[in-house]
Design a protein around this motif. Sequence first.
Motif, mmCIF file in Angstrom:
data_model
loop_
_atom_site.group_PDB
_atom_site.id
_atom_site.type_symbol
_atom_site.label_atom_id
_atom_site.label_comp_id
_atom_site.label_asym_id
_atom_site.label_seq_id
_atom_site.Cartn_x
_atom_site.Cartn_y
_atom_site.Cartn_z
ATOM 1 N N SER A 69 0.834 -1.211 0.000
ATOM 2 C CA SER A 69 0.000 0.000 0.000
ATOM 3 C C SER A 69 0.864 1.255 0.000
ATOM 4 C CB SER A 69 -0.935 0.007 1.215
ATOM 5 O OG SER A 69 -1.773 -1.127 1.198
ATOM 6 N N ASP A 70 1.883 1.283 0.827
ATOM 7 C CA ASP A 70 2.753 2.471 0.895
ATOM 8 C C ASP A 70 3.464 2.714 -0.428
ATOM 9 O OD1 ASP A 70 2.019 2.930 3.469
ATOM 10 O OD2 ASP A 70 3.856 2.140 4.385
ATOM 11 N N ALA A 71 3.957 1.644 -1.040
ATOM 12 C CA ALA A 71 4.687 1.799 -2.300
ATOM 13 C C ALA A 71 3.758 2.300 -3.404
ATOM 14 C CB ALA A 71 5.324 0.461 -2.695
ATOM 15 N N VAL A 72 2.546 1.751 -3.464
ATOM 16 C CA VAL A 72 1.586 2.199 -4.483
ATOM 17 C C VAL A 72 1.170 3.638 -4.215
ATOM 18 C CG1 VAL A 72 -0.766 1.865 -5.363
ATOM 19 C CG2 VAL A 72 0.756 -0.113 -5.088
ATOM 20 N N ASN A 73 0.912 3.961 -2.950
ATOM 21 C CA ASN A 73 0.457 5.318 -2.642
ATOM 22 C C ASN A 73 1.530 6.372 -2.929
ATOM 23 O OD1 ASN A 73 -2.155 4.693 -1.993
ATOM 24 N ND2 ASN A 73 -1.686 4.299 0.173
ATOM 25 N N ALA A 74 2.790 5.999 -2.742
ATOM 26 C CA ALA A 74 3.874 6.934 -3.087
ATOM 27 C C ALA A 74 3.825 7.245 -4.580
ATOM 28 C CB ALA A 74 5.225 6.323 -2.706
ATOM 29 N N MET A 75 3.557 6.225 -5.377
ATOM 30 C CA MET A 75 3.472 6.434 -6.814
ATOM 31 C C MET A 75 2.232 7.258 -7.184
ATOM 32 S SD MET A 75 4.022 3.537 -9.644
ATOM 33 C CE MET A 75 5.714 3.733 -10.143
ATOM 34 N N LEU A 76 1.112 6.949 -6.538
ATOM 35 C CA LEU A 76 -0.116 7.716 -6.803
ATOM 36 C C LEU A 76 0.090 9.188 -6.462
ATOM 37 C CD1 LEU A 76 -2.866 5.280 -5.412
ATOM 38 C CD2 LEU A 76 -2.536 5.924 -7.811
ATOM 39 N N ALA A 77 0.818 9.444 -5.380
ATOM 40 C CA ALA A 77 1.026 10.839 -4.945
ATOM 41 C C ALA A 77 1.911 11.605 -5.922
ATOM 42 C CB ALA A 77 1.642 10.848 -3.540
ATOM 43 N N GLU A 78 2.833 10.905 -6.565
ATOM 44 C CA GLU A 78 3.792 11.549 -7.468
ATOM 45 C C GLU A 78 3.223 11.943 -8.814
ATOM 46 O OE1 GLU A 78 7.136 9.059 -8.364
ATOM 47 O OE2 GLU A 78 7.668 8.967 -6.243
ATOM 48 N N ARG A 79 2.281 11.128 -9.291
ATOM 49 C CA ARG A 79 1.903 11.231 -10.705
ATOM 50 C C ARG A 79 0.644 12.055 -10.916
ATOM 51 N NH1 ARG A 79 5.127 7.782 -13.857
ATOM 52 N NH2 ARG A 79 3.869 8.579 -15.575
ATOM 53 N N ASP A 80 0.610 12.745 -12.037
ATOM 54 C CA ASP A 80 -0.567 13.532 -12.386
ATOM 55 C C ASP A 80 -1.493 12.778 -13.340
ATOM 56 O OD1 ASP A 80 0.196 15.758 -10.884
ATOM 57 O OD2 ASP A 80 1.545 16.421 -12.496
ATOM 58 N N ASP A 81 -0.949 11.800 -14.058
ATOM 59 C CA ASP A 81 -1.780 11.052 -15.018
ATOM 60 C C ASP A 81 -2.511 9.911 -14.302
ATOM 61 O OD1 ASP A 81 0.678 9.882 -14.481
ATOM 62 O OD2 ASP A 81 0.854 8.930 -16.437
ATOM 63 N N PRO A 82 -3.521 9.328 -14.937
ATOM 64 C CA PRO A 82 -4.195 8.179 -14.330
ATOM 65 C C PRO A 82 -3.214 7.028 -14.088
ATOM 66 C CG PRO A 82 -5.504 9.029 -16.158
ATOM 67 C CD PRO A 82 -4.171 9.742 -16.203
#
Lengths: 204, 204
Positions: A69-82
Amino acid sequence: MHVVVPFDAREPKTRLSPVLDPGERREFARVMLHSVCSTVEATGHEPTVLATADPDIEWPVRVDDRSLSDAVNAMLAERDDPVAVVMADLALATPAALKRVFAADGEVVLVAGRGGGTNVALARHPDFRVDYHGVSIRDHRERAAAIGVDPTLVDSFRLSTDVDEPADLAEVLLHGQGEPTAWLRDHAVEVAVSDGRVTVQRNE
Amino acid sequence: MHVVVPFDAREPKTRLSPVLDPGERREFARVMLHSVCSTVEATGHEPTVLATADPDIEWPVRVDDRSLSDAVNAMLAERDDPVAVVMADLALATPAALKRVFAADGEVVLVAGRGGGTNVALARHPDFRVDYHGVSIRDHRERAAAIGVDPTLVDSFRLSTDVDEPADLAEVLLHGQGEPTAWLRDHAVEVAVSDGRVTVQRNE
């Protein structure tokens, strides 16, 4: 759209131990990862493998040894695209099934895994975050609602089938045409009916 | 198109005995039958219940106490129009999911059940016959091929979920909105996580 395939290389698939030994479980987990990445690629997207350690694979890898969850959320937080998060053990995934998800409308698109999991999550809303602990499909629906989004649920048997237990291998043998099915056949894993239930046995 | 919902009223759902007593199992089986028939009706088709004994229900009933396969095949042999056979325990069926099946092209359309079953079979070819014994989805694909038909497989988690075991009730609670879900809630059946797996418990 950015497609992420998380992969935990540490002791994968322990619940398959009645059928596969530790080395086989590692190999089969990797075969499934490769198959999922190829399937993503066949939809016209390049997968990024989000792994706890470098799996040495032909697609881009991002190493993050935090929790899923933490690894995915870090990526979600970084990116502007879907961002679409596709589990690495979806041995029955096909390009057609994934395309239905990627083409679905909605700011949050989810595919339930059997047993309460979330096998694909597609976030088109900047505030959506994941939590894979527990009954995650319920939590993800609630998290979508909490940011004002009515999540879209895509109805797919193929994508609901993540491979955790021996009975799941029977599904792979019955319905798959890809690398994981071929690997199981090569390793003499066969469909068996026991007590009216479908499972697998080794024939060697 | 003629839509048939087979229903075996004799000792239904014995594998749910860890959670439901015999009277409850009979009642819940009937609730699921009613829900499936209502769902068929919502697609614009009138269901016919093909039952081992008259279930006293508001849709047409045909009583046939032979085996499921024999009773269905007798109906297939009689009729000239397409026949869809929809299992009575598809507690997560929705009109949208069934419409995808009914609208699918092909002379034989199949929906796999988890564990090798065939949860929906739609025959538009006069020579197709069913055999629900054993790993029926594999047999049905072979039978279609034997009459020169490439069967269409419809990919649906909702329709792949027939209710046989306690873990299936967790799926009904997590993903259903209809009568079976309401019945389970009324009877204090709740989702529980045990040993990392999702199942159900009674809370009373």
